[in-house]
Write an enzyme that holds these catalytic residues in place. Structure first.
Site, short mmCIF file in Angstrom:
data_model
loop_
_atom_site.label_atom_id
_atom_site.label_comp_id
_atom_site.label_asym_id
_atom_site.label_seq_id
_atom_site.Cartn_x
_atom_site.Cartn_y
_atom_site.Cartn_z
N HIS A 40 0.80 -1.22 0.00
CA HIS A 40 0.00 0.00 0.00
C HIS A 40 0.84 1.27 0.00
CE1 HIS A 40 -3.65 2.31 0.50
NE2 HIS A 40 -4.36 1.21 0.59
N ASP A 81 -2.44 1.71 -4.18
CA ASP A 81 -3.63 1.95 -3.36
C ASP A 81 -4.79 1.08 -3.84
OD1 ASP A 81 -4.65 3.23 -5.64
OD2 ASP A 81 -4.04 5.21 -4.92
#
Length: 448
Positions: A421, A425
């Site tokens: 992440h 995303d």
């Protein structure tokens, strides 16, 4: 002259190696280029060749033992030479005291004070260190019969044997934590000798050696064993990945009906060319094409720098013994389905026969891990560092679904994408999975 045989350093990350097998035994003639031994690293087994002609004089690290890179594992010299402090000495010139072998019993009976000076470094083989630690012995008190006074496994075993003891004395020593090897008993150690030693320690305020814990009634646990270099490497890499990447796993269902149909139409034709087509090959083709559209996924991230890789080096996790190895197909995005199938099967065969090279295992940019053959329908794979994502492929299951208002049976499969992440995303991960789904459900789009 004597030549040291060192544990090689076969890669930048290699710190130690385990001797898997000695191809020569002590006293065997050796020629430069002969395979001396095989060494198991974290993921590969390599044959190590001799650098010089001569005779294998002494093996310091036995089979199954581990040594650090550049550590001496053996000595090679000329016929008739012996190893004395790492130098060659011929029988004609060697001092009689040095060439006369020391009986094991005499070595173990030598007083600890005469073994080596206080604070002097103790040289010992890994196996000797392990046994001494298990037995609670002070290595500095054990005479070493190896080169340069190195303590060998036999030295520890001889020292560990200690004096003979009666069954009652041996049991009592274990209960009281008395080290029988340090008892100065004339002949056989008896119960009174053990009690006297325990009293002396107590009077001096010194605790006896830690007693051996009694077996727990009803316990069937086996003694712990050291895991293989492969399992140790996997443990270290997975722990590093877990602490490095803030990861999220996204699961997306895919209708695999058309993918099954594609394979069914192509497999017989490819089989005549000696190519066995699997679903993994089709997935690798689709994933490599999709990754070219998502350069931030086919990348690595370090020191706040994002490196986008120009080619897709696609890894496929392959089961081997007690772990997984991930060889990768280089430049997968530019290869046809048949080329991917041929190269992948070749890598799988090399993995299972121990013929992989470091080139086969390095440079990967993305990994696929398939647990579908084991009936798994959902899981969270761990990222193969320094990559940024890994795709988990699950079982294909015939499932009732609604199509055009009708309930029909379709072959459904979950894709599980674990992504770092820091870079990837939720939106990017979702779009990537949507693109994979689009290509797998409409494989003819690969021709567009």
């Amino acid at each position: 002259m004597v030549t040291e045989v060192l544990m090689p350093k076969l890669g930048l990350t290699m710190t130690e190696g385990t001797i898997e097998e000695w191809k020569k035994k002590e006293g065997d003639a050796v020629q430069a280029g002969d395979v001396l031994f095989s060494v198991a690293t974290d993921k590969l087994t390599n044959d190590i060749e001799a650098d010089t002609d001569g005779v294998l004089l002494k093996i310091l690290v036995g089979e199954g033992e581990t040594a650090e890179c550049k550590a001496v594992v053996a000595y090679v010299g000329q016929a008739g030479e012996t190893v004395l402090g790492g130098t060659a000495t011929s029988p004609a010139t060697a001092p009689a005291a040095e060439t006369t072998p020391v009986p094991a019993a005499a070595a173990s009976a030598a007083p600890a004070e005469a073994v080596r000076a206080a604070g002097e470094r103790v040289l010992a083989s890994p196996a000797a260190k392990k046994l001494a630690k298990e037995k609670g012995y002070d290595l500095s008190a054990i005479p070493g019969t190896g080169p340069s006074g190195r303590v060998t496994l036999e030295d520890v075993e001889n020292f560990a044997a200690g004096p003979k003891a009666s069954p009652v004395a041996a049991k009592l020593a274990a209960e009281l934590g008395v080290d029988m090897s340090k008892l100065d008993a004339n002949g056989r150690v008896m119960k009174a000798d053990v009690l006297a030693a325990a009293d002396v320690l107590a009077a001096a305020g010194k605790p006896a050696a830690e007693p051996v814990p009694a077996a727990v009634p009803g316990s069937n646990d086996l003694p712990p064993v050291k895991v293989s270099p492969l399992r140790r490497s996997i443990a270290a890499n997975m722990a590093a990945s877990w602490s490095t990447s803030p990861r999220v796993t996204y699961t997306h269902p895919v209708d695999a009906t058309e993918m099954k149909a594609l394979r069914a139409k192509l497999k017989d034709g490819l089989k005549t060319k000696g190519i066995k087509l699997t679903f993994n090959h089709v997935l690798m083709l689709v994933v490599s094409r999709a990754l070219t559209e998502f350069p931030d996924i086919n990348a690595s991230f370090k020191d706040n720098l994002l490196t986008r890789h120009p080619h897709v080096n696609l890894g496929l996790a392959v089961a081997k013994d007690d772990g997984l190895i991930v060889p990768n197909v280089k430049n997968c995005e530019s290869k046809s389905l048949s080329q991917i199938a041929q190269e992948t099967e070749g890598l799988i065969e090399a993995t299972r026969t121990g013929k992989l090279t470091m080139e086969d295992m390095t440079g990967g940019t993305f990994t696929i891990s398939s647990l579908g053959p084991y009936g798994i329908t959902n899981f969270s794979p761990i990222i193969n560092q320094p990559e940024l994502a890994i795709l988990g492929v699950c079982d294909m299951v015939d499932t009732p679904v609604v199509r055009d208002g009708q309930i029909v049976i379709r072959t459904m499969m979950n894709l599980c994408l674990t992504a770092d992440h820091r870079v990837i995303d939720g939106v990017m991960a979702s779009k990537f999975l949507q693109r994979l789904t689009e290509l797998l459900e409409n494989p003819f789009m690969l021709l567009a």
